[in-house]
Motif scaffolding. Structure first.
Motif, PDB file in Angstrom:
ATOM      1  N   UNK A 147       0.899  -1.147  -0.059  1.00  0.00           N
ATOM      2  CA  UNK A 147       0.178   0.083   0.003  1.00  0.00           C
ATOM      3  C   UNK A 147       0.591   1.195  -0.039  1.00  0.00           C
ATOM      4  N   UNK A 148       0.382   2.274  -0.794  1.00  0.00           N
ATOM      5  CA  UNK A 148       1.160   3.705  -0.806  1.00  0.00           C
ATOM      6  C   UNK A 148       2.572   3.273  -1.262  1.00  0.00           C
ATOM      7  N   UNK A 149       2.947   2.458  -1.937  1.00  0.00           N
ATOM      8  CA  UNK A 149       4.327   2.427  -2.552  1.00  0.00           C
ATOM      9  C   UNK A 149       5.442   1.977  -1.406  1.00  0.00           C
ATOM     10  N   UNK A 150       4.862   1.341  -0.540  1.00  0.00           N
ATOM     11  CA  UNK A 150       5.608   0.621   0.627  1.00  0.00           C
ATOM     12  C   UNK A 150       6.301  -0.704  -0.057  1.00  0.00           C
ATOM     13  N   UNK A 151       7.658  -0.759   0.137  1.00  0.00           N
ATOM     14  CA  UNK A 151       8.258  -1.675  -0.295  1.00  0.00           C
ATOM     15  C   UNK A 151       8.419  -2.886   0.951  1.00  0.00           C
ATOM     16  N   UNK A 152       7.950  -4.140   0.421  1.00  0.00           N
ATOM     17  CA  UNK A 152       7.948  -5.243   1.560  1.00  0.00           C
ATOM     18  C   UNK A 152       8.558  -6.351   1.141  1.00  0.00           C
ATOM     19  N   UNK A 153       9.780  -6.853   1.916  1.00  0.00           N
ATOM     20  CA  UNK A 153      10.742  -8.129   1.714  1.00  0.00           C
ATOM     21  C   UNK A 153      10.693  -9.106   2.825  1.00  0.00           C
ATOM     22  N   UNK A 154      10.248 -10.473   2.355  1.00  0.00           N
ATOM     23  CA  UNK A 154      10.421 -11.298   3.448  1.00  0.00           C
ATOM     24  C   UNK A 154      11.701 -11.955   3.758  1.00  0.00           C
ATOM     25  N   UNK A 155      11.801 -12.221   4.912  1.00  0.00           N
ATOM     26  CA  UNK A 155      12.925 -12.715   5.539  1.00  0.00           C
ATOM     27  C   UNK A 155      12.824 -14.217   5.879  1.00  0.00           C
ATOM     28  N   UNK A 156      12.933 -15.386   5.113  1.00  0.00           N
ATOM     29  CA  UNK A 156      12.614 -16.596   5.648  1.00  0.00           C
ATOM     30  C   UNK A 156      13.843 -17.096   6.424  1.00  0.00           C
ATOM     31  N   UNK A 157      13.482 -18.051   7.631  1.00  0.00           N
ATOM     32  CA  UNK A 157      14.660 -18.646   8.068  1.00  0.00           C
ATOM     33  C   UNK A 157      15.334 -17.823   8.950  1.00  0.00           C
ATOM     34  N   UNK A 158      14.959 -16.708   9.120  1.00  0.00           N
ATOM     35  CA  UNK A 158      15.911 -15.689  10.069  1.00  0.00           C
ATOM     36  C   UNK A 158      15.854 -16.270  11.623  1.00  0.00           C
ATOM     37  N   UNK A 159      16.929 -16.116  12.063  1.00  0.00           N
ATOM     38  CA  UNK A 159      16.935 -16.385  13.403  1.00  0.00           C
ATOM     39  C   UNK A 159      16.772 -17.931  13.840  1.00  0.00           C
ATOM     40  N   UNK A 160      17.181 -18.941  12.982  1.00  0.00           N
ATOM     41  CA  UNK A 160      16.576 -20.294  13.022  1.00  0.00           C
ATOM     42  C   UNK A 160      15.253 -20.387  12.425  1.00  0.00           C
ATOM     43  N   UNK A 161      14.401 -20.673  13.317  1.00  0.00           N
ATOM     44  CA  UNK A 161      13.038 -20.942  12.437  1.00  0.00           C
ATOM     45  C   UNK A 161      12.217 -19.790  12.361  1.00  0.00           C
ATOM     46  N   UNK A 162      12.609 -18.696  12.432  1.00  0.00           N
ATOM     47  CA  UNK A 162      11.653 -17.528  12.645  1.00  0.00           C
ATOM     48  C   UNK A 162      11.807 -16.514  11.477  1.00  0.00           C
ATOM     49  N   UNK A 163      10.470 -16.143  10.745  1.00  0.00           N
ATOM     50  CA  UNK A 163      10.540 -15.406   9.723  1.00  0.00           C
ATOM     51  C   UNK A 163      10.010 -14.037  10.019  1.00  0.00           C
ATOM     52  N   UNK A 164      10.368 -12.748   9.480  1.00  0.00           N
ATOM     53  CA  UNK A 164       9.909 -11.541   9.539  1.00  0.00           C
ATOM     54  C   UNK A 164       9.860 -10.910   8.279  1.00  0.00           C
ATOM     55  N   UNK A 165       9.518  -9.502   8.282  1.00  0.00           N
ATOM     56  CA  UNK A 165       9.500  -8.690   6.925  1.00  0.00           C
ATOM     57  C   UNK A 165      10.168  -7.633   7.248  1.00  0.00           C
ATOM     58  N   UNK A 166      10.888  -7.029   6.175  1.00  0.00           N
ATOM     59  CA  UNK A 166      11.628  -5.714   6.228  1.00  0.00           C
ATOM     60  C   UNK A 166      10.572  -4.949   5.265  1.00  0.00           C
ATOM     61  N   UNK A 167      10.640  -3.595   5.691  1.00  0.00           N
ATOM     62  CA  UNK A 167       9.644  -2.438   5.352  1.00  0.00           C
ATOM     63  C   UNK A 167      10.405  -1.114   5.029  1.00  0.00           C
ATOM     64  N   UNK A 168      10.290  -0.745   3.763  1.00  0.00           N
ATOM     65  CA  UNK A 168      10.680   0.526   3.360  1.00  0.00           C
ATOM     66  C   UNK A 168       9.725   1.487   2.782  1.00  0.00           C
ATOM     67  N   UNK A 169       9.685   2.760   3.406  1.00  0.00           N
ATOM     68  CA  UNK A 169       8.891   3.878   2.889  1.00  0.00           C
ATOM     69  C   UNK A 169       9.504   4.819   2.254  1.00  0.00           C
ATOM     70  N   UNK A 170      10.756   4.831   1.738  1.00  0.00           N
ATOM     71  CA  UNK A 170      11.497   5.859   1.087  1.00  0.00           C
ATOM     72  C   UNK A 170      12.021   5.334  -0.254  1.00  0.00           C
TER      73      UNK A 170
END
Length: 410
Positions: A331-354
């Motif tokens: 939404x609104x041009x936000x860049x979303x990058x998934x991070x699989x397998x980070x920290x062992x078995x935990x995944x998360x998302x990187x977010x950029x608004x610029x």
């Protein structure tokens, strides 16, 4: 280099790295990936499966046929091996019980109800070759093309269903070759690998007819395909025309003509996200000396505003990671990058608004390293009971901050 390799990467190895693991058990998934190549694809379409019996269809390699399995062979409890989120309310679950048996289920109401599982089962032996660890590996791929159209390929033999899995037919005779997609056909997009699609495809929503661009070479080395808001088609793939290096191609006339440009040297293309016919972002990873070793420093995020003729490095601070990471524009041009397998078995998302210069980590995390994207959306796996190993739902967001819940089939 062959058209099945990227510079410094083996295509099949990288495809395995990006594909999210089966949602129930990460360790079982790792063993399964060593024994087979079951590569799927998430698509920018709305999918709804109608429950119906599967009937025998086209013959496959080795004299076998695709046919409905014996109902008594169906397990009481089904496990979603892979999930394709298509909208915030529509998703498809896939179960791969063995290299030749692939089942599909879908929801259109944010997971409140799911369709009956429908299986494409191959009754002949899949061709396997030993990998470096001695496990047999089969080339098994699948793609979801629209709400009723599915493509499955085993060892190069492809079958197609245009009625939600009721019937299957030989894909080569069913798909219509065209020089450009008809105006009424909806081009299929994919990220994180393109599954069973060797060429760009489009589906006619009213009739279910599937069209294929005949003038493009067939390849499974395509990394990412996307469709911008104004209808432009973009894809990234390795190509013999560029000495095996990755290149980006863009079309604004439904695939009739393409403008191509080579990806800058010293990087590996990971995923592309299109803004318009002239603007797109290309997520790449730097190659270490010799093509091996851990990822260090930052990824390289490239930006074009002239249809890919030139690419500008935005100077991102996104940490490098030598895997294919899910990437989309929210939404609104936000860049979303998934991070699989980070920290062992935990995944998360990187977010950029610029525009990708600075990324921050979302506070939300996913279980079993499960993360994926649909156009404009990102999702993370979640559990209902923390001490249970199975992922029970996914969390969906268009901005990395506000999340909704989508239960998985039980």
């Amino acid at each position: 280099m062959s058209d099945r390799e990227f510079t410094g990467f083996v295509v099949e190895t990288v495809a395995d790295a990006v594909r999210q693991p089966p949602l129930g058990d990460l360790r079982r998934a790792a063993r399964g990936r060593r024994r087979r190549r079951a590569t799927g694809v998430g698509l920018a379409v709305v999918v709804a499966l109608a429950g119906a019996a599967l009937v025998p269809a086209a013959g496959g390699p080795g004299g076998g046929n695709w046919a409905a399995p014996d109902p008594s062979d169906q397990p009481i409890e089904r496990v979603v091996s892979e999930l394709f989120l298509l909208t915030d309310r529509v998703a498809v679950g896939v179960e791969v019980r063995d290299p030749c048996r692939i089942s599909f289920t879908a929801t259109e109401d944010a997971g409140r109800t799911w369709s009956q599982w429908r299986t494409a089962a191959y009754d002949g032996a899949c061709v396997t070759t030993p990998d470096a660890e001695g496990f047999g590996v089969s080339d098994v791929r699948y793609s979801v093309l629209d709400q009723r159209t599915y493509l499955v390929s085993v060892d190069g033999q492809a079958i197609l269903s245009t009625d939600g899995g009721r019937n299957w037919e030989d894909a080569e005779s069913a798909v219509i070759d065209v020089p450009a997609f008809p105006a009424r056909a909806r081009p299929v997009t994919c990220q994180n690998g393109c599954g069973a699609m060797k060429r760009p495809l489009a589906v006619e929503p009213d009739t279910g007819r599937v069209y294929r661009l005949a003038d493009l070479p067939a390849t499974h080395a395509r990394v990412s395909m996307d469709r911008s808001g104004d209808g432009a088609l973009w894809f990234v793939q390795s190509s013999p025309e560029f000495g095996g290096a990755a290149h980006v191609a863009r079309s604004v006339d439904r695939g009739a003509t393409w403008i191509s440009s080579q990806v800058p040297e010293g990087v590996t293309a990971v995923a592309l996200a299109a803004v318009s016919g002239r603007e797109a972002y290309l997520l790449t990873e730097p190659l270490p000396a010799g093509g091996n070793g851990p990822a260090t420093g930052s990824s390289r995020l490239l930006h074009t505003t002239d249809a890919g003729l030139s690419w500008v490095d935005v100077g991102t601070d996104l940490p490098a990671n030598r895997t294919l990471r899910p990437f989309t524009i929210g939404r609104d041009g936000i860049l979303l990058v998934g991070e699989p397998f980070a920290g062992g078995a935990t995944a998360y998302v990187w977010v950029s608004r610029d525009g990708g210069r600075h990324f921050t980590r979302s506070e939300r995390t996913g279980t079993e390293g499960t993360v994926g994207v649909a156009p404009g959306l990102v999702w993370l796996g979640g559990r209902d009971v923390l001490n249970l190993p199975a992922t029970a739902h996914v969390q969906v967001s268009a901005d990395g901050e506000t999340w909704s819940r989508l239960p998985l089939p039980r």
